[in-house]
Design an enzyme around this catalytic site. Structure first.
Site, PDB file in Angstrom:
ATOM      1  N   CYS A 178      -1.267  40.227 -19.894  1.00 21.35           N
ATOM      2  CA  CYS A 178      -1.666  41.588 -19.510  1.00 21.35           C
ATOM      3  C   CYS A 178      -2.511  42.148 -20.646  1.00 21.35           C
ATOM      4  O   CYS A 178      -3.022  41.382 -21.473  1.00 21.35           O
ATOM      5  CB  CYS A 178      -0.451  42.456 -19.181  1.00 21.35           C
ATOM      6  SG  CYS A 178       0.703  42.698 -20.556  1.00 21.35           S
ATOM      7  N   SER A 199       3.403  41.631 -18.968  1.00 22.57           N
ATOM      8  CA  SER A 199       3.528  40.169 -19.170  1.00 22.57           C
ATOM      9  C   SER A 199       4.860  39.751 -19.801  1.00 22.57           C
ATOM     10  O   SER A 199       5.407  38.709 -19.410  1.00 22.57           O
ATOM     11  CB  SER A 199       2.323  39.587 -19.917  1.00 22.57           C
ATOM     12  OG  SER A 199       2.154  40.151 -21.181  1.00 22.57           O
TER      13      SER A 199
END
Ligand code: 4NP
Length: 158
Positions: free
Chosen positions: A12, A19
């Site tokens: 991310c 993430s």
């Protein structure tokens, strides 16, 4: 780690909300399914390098039984593109940022996490400036993505 063990890197922007949540969720689901897979997460930006996941992401995830123990923010590095079999962005901007720095030969490894899910929603939105409800929604999507990715690995393993 065996040469046949697949590996996935969830990505991310900040590597403190989406993430690491994907990493925590997928670790649990992969273990439950007996899948052997190397799992990590990273961010395309390095704002929070070395930090633990966001407290709101941890609270919401721990409530659903996921562990964030030992997770620490790091930035994507060039070696990741060679090392990981799957490099999955949480949204299209993450994917675009990854493709900008990914060598041509590894671009096929980069994709959208939710492309493996049944969900019509393909983007896991950035929850950082929102409230708890946003983190719950993000986790709902991540659970769908993780289920879809588990199914993909099960159907593609020899
Ligand atoms: P993430 O969320 O990409 O899901 O980890 C963010 C975390 C931090 C920032 C942006 C998004 N930030 O701007 O610091």
């Amino acid at each position: 780690m065996s040469a046949n063990t697949p590996s996935v890197l969830f990505v991310c922007l900040g590597n403190i909300c989406r993430s690491p949540s994907a990493e925590a969720v997928f670790k649990k689901k992969a273990a439950e399914q007996g899948l052997s897979i190397e799992i990590d997460s990273a961010g395309t930006a390095g704002y929070h390098k070395g930090a633990a996941p966001d407290k709101r992401a941890q609270a919401v995830g721990e409530d659903r039984g996921y562990s964030f123990k030992g997770l620490k923010c790091r930035k994507v590095v060039e070696q990741d593109f060679e090392k990981y079999d799957y490099i999955l962005g949480m949204d299209s901007e993450n994917v675009a940022n990854l493709l900008e720095i990914c060598p041509e030969e590894f671009q096929h490894k980069v994709g959208l996490f939710l492309s493996f899910s049944q969900s019509e929603e393909q983007q896991v939105p950035d929850p950082y400036y929102g409230g708890k409800r946003g983190f719950e929604y993000v986790l709902d999507l991540i659970e769908q993505g993780a289920d879809g990715f588990v199914e993909h690995l099960k159907s593609s393993s020899p």
